[in-house]
Design an enzyme around this catalytic site. Structure first.
Site, short mmCIF file in Angstrom:
data_model
loop_
_atom_site.label_atom_id
_atom_site.label_comp_id
_atom_site.label_asym_id
_atom_site.label_seq_id
_atom_site.Cartn_x
_atom_site.Cartn_y
_atom_site.Cartn_z
N CYS A 1 57.52 41.80 43.68
CA CYS A 1 58.33 41.22 42.70
C CYS A 1 59.89 41.37 43.08
CB CYS A 1 57.88 41.40 41.59
SG CYS A 1 56.56 42.68 41.56
N THR B 1 42.61 29.85 24.78
CA THR B 1 41.29 29.66 25.47
C THR B 1 41.41 30.50 26.65
OG1 THR B 1 41.30 27.31 24.64
CG2 THR B 1 40.12 27.55 26.49
C1 LIG Z 1 50.59 48.43 39.82
C2 LIG Z 1 50.80 47.03 39.32
N1 LIG Z 1 50.68 46.56 38.05
C3 LIG Z 1 51.06 45.36 37.77
C4 LIG Z 1 50.98 44.34 38.43
C5 LIG Z 1 51.07 42.97 38.01
O1 LIG Z 1 50.02 42.40 38.18
P1 LIG Z 1 49.56 40.68 38.34
O2 LIG Z 1 50.37 40.35 39.62
O3 LIG Z 1 48.28 40.38 38.04
O4 LIG Z 1 50.31 40.51 36.94
C6 LIG Z 1 51.03 44.92 39.88
C7 LIG Z 1 51.28 43.49 41.00
O5 LIG Z 1 51.97 43.68 41.77
C8 LIG Z 1 50.86 45.93 40.51
O6 LIG Z 1 50.89 46.39 41.63
#
Ligand SMILES: Cc1ncc(COP(=O)(O)O)c(C=O)c1O
Length: 392
Positions: A330, A242
């Protein structure tokens, strides 16, 4: 002033951006009383479907594509995973080789590496010290069995912008499809898919003053993807589940606003990041400004300080009410230099001292000057502490 919960100086817009109140207002009915499921045939369902369709038109308008080429996802990570794995698995009839770069976001890099256990070959292109991919190296890497080339439009740690049209031409000449992660670039660069010459492109709303947990994958008509989720036939049977209606409505509005105000927002960000770079370079010795000085995202002021542990610097700045990052959000739990910093080949003494400052549309000159002053002071303090303990 940057609107954050505690009105600190927020210089971490590459990690995430605060929701634009105007975007929230457009989302509000769908968070509350407009609760229909877009798959329902009754009036409430049809209104939800209409809202999703409007957002799709908004995204397609900015990308310059057809609305049927836009798939809504749970964010940039899912869009990247779907692009890389979905495309690679759907194209095995042609080959099992994919090309990416050593500085991709983990959502691309780890997705690509996961394919190695399924008999795919993955080439990770090196970059130069400014973070640029050399087109000649791509030309050498592509082969008749290369099905996908995935190269981010702009890097999330140093802001370096790649020459995507040139790289895409090389990939296409070899018969490969091209994916770009435009999560950081969106709102700061032109992301028209024809001008970039890409077949797949990922976006995420929360980097654009939209909500978290929603993104988009553009898939050029004729490109097949193997499904990653099983269930309903949503998103033209390409992404089951959804739809996140309020999120999608917010994404559409955020993307449209970011494009309409792009020139004005980027001029503001470019001038503030330049002031920050100037202030910090004038006040500190032994530092590098990382990324490509000519082709760097306007929001970015990325530094690498020699003989500094960036985690200590970040904590000291945080105690002063200034939010920055040591690299990708991250990976910031880890004390190891990030894969991006490693790939730049910086001299050893700079590798642990990488600090990313990213300004936003609400950042003020006063904020960046205060942050610059604090960075200079804290770098000097940390160096004085190491010198007195005999560490440097
Ligand atoms: C270049 C890049 N790709 C992908 C992502 C991941 O995106 P999301 O946080 O929406 O999963 C990020 C987030 O830090 C990013 O900077």
């Amino acid at each position: 002033m940057t609107q954050t919960a505690d009105s600190r100086i927020y210089l971490d817009h590459a990690a995430t951006t605060p929701l634009d109140p105007a975007v929230f207002e457009v989302m509000r009915p769908y968070l509350w009383f407009e609760a229909g499921n877009p798959s329902s045939v009754h009036a409430a369902g049809r209104r939800a479907r209409e809202a999703v369709d409007t957002a799709r038109e908004q995204v397609a308008g900015v990308l310059g594509c057809k609305h049927g080429e836009v798939i809504f996802t749970s964010g940039g990570t899912e869009a990247d995973n779907l692009a890389v794995i979905g495309m690679a698995l759907a194209a095995t009839g042609r080959g099992r080789h994919i090309v990416t770069t050593a500085i991709e976001h983990h959502a691309v890099l780890l997705a690509a590496r996961s394919l190695r256990s399924r008999d795919f070959e993955v080439t990770e292109l090196a970059v130069d010290p400014a973070g640029r991919v050399n087109p000649d190296e791509l030309e050498t890497a592509v082969r008749p069995d290369t099905t996908l080339v995935s190269i981010g439009l702009a890097n999330n740690e140093i802001g370096t912008i790649q020459d995507l049209p040139t790289l895409a031409r090389i990939a296409h000449q070899a018969g490969a499809r091209v994916h770009t992660d435009a999560v950081q670039a969106a709102g700061q660069l032109d992301i028209n898919v024809d001008r970039l010459d890409v077949d797949l492109l990922s976006l995420s709303a929360h980097k654009l003053y939209g909500p978290k947990g929603v993104g988009t994958l553009y898939v050029r008509a004729g490109v097949n993807l193997e499904r990653r989720a099983f269930g309903g036939a949503q998103e033209r049977d390409r992404r089951a589940g959804t739809e996140n209606v309020p999120g999608i409505v917010g994404l559409g509005e955020a993307v449209a606003r970011a494009e309409a105000e792009r020139e004005q927002r980027t001029a503001h960000m470019r001038s503030l990041s330049a002031s920050l770079v100037e202030r910090v370079t004038a006040g500190c010795s032994k530092l590098r400004v990382t990324g490509d000085p000519q082709r760097r995202l306007p929001a970015f002021a990325p530094f690498a300080f020699a003989d500094i542990d960036a985690e200590s610097l970040l904590i000291r700045l945080d105690l002063e009410g200034i939010a920055v990052s040591t690299g990708a959000a991250c990976t910031s739990g880890s004390l190891e230099p990030s894969h991006v910093i490693e790939a730049l080949g910086l001299p050893e003494r700079f590798r642990r001292g990488s600090l990313r400052c990213t300004v936003g549309r609400g950042t003020t000159l006063d904020e960046v000057m205060r942050a610059g002053e604090a960075i200079v002071r804290q770098v000097r303090t940390l160096r004085a502490i190491s010198a007195s303990s005999g560490a440097v």
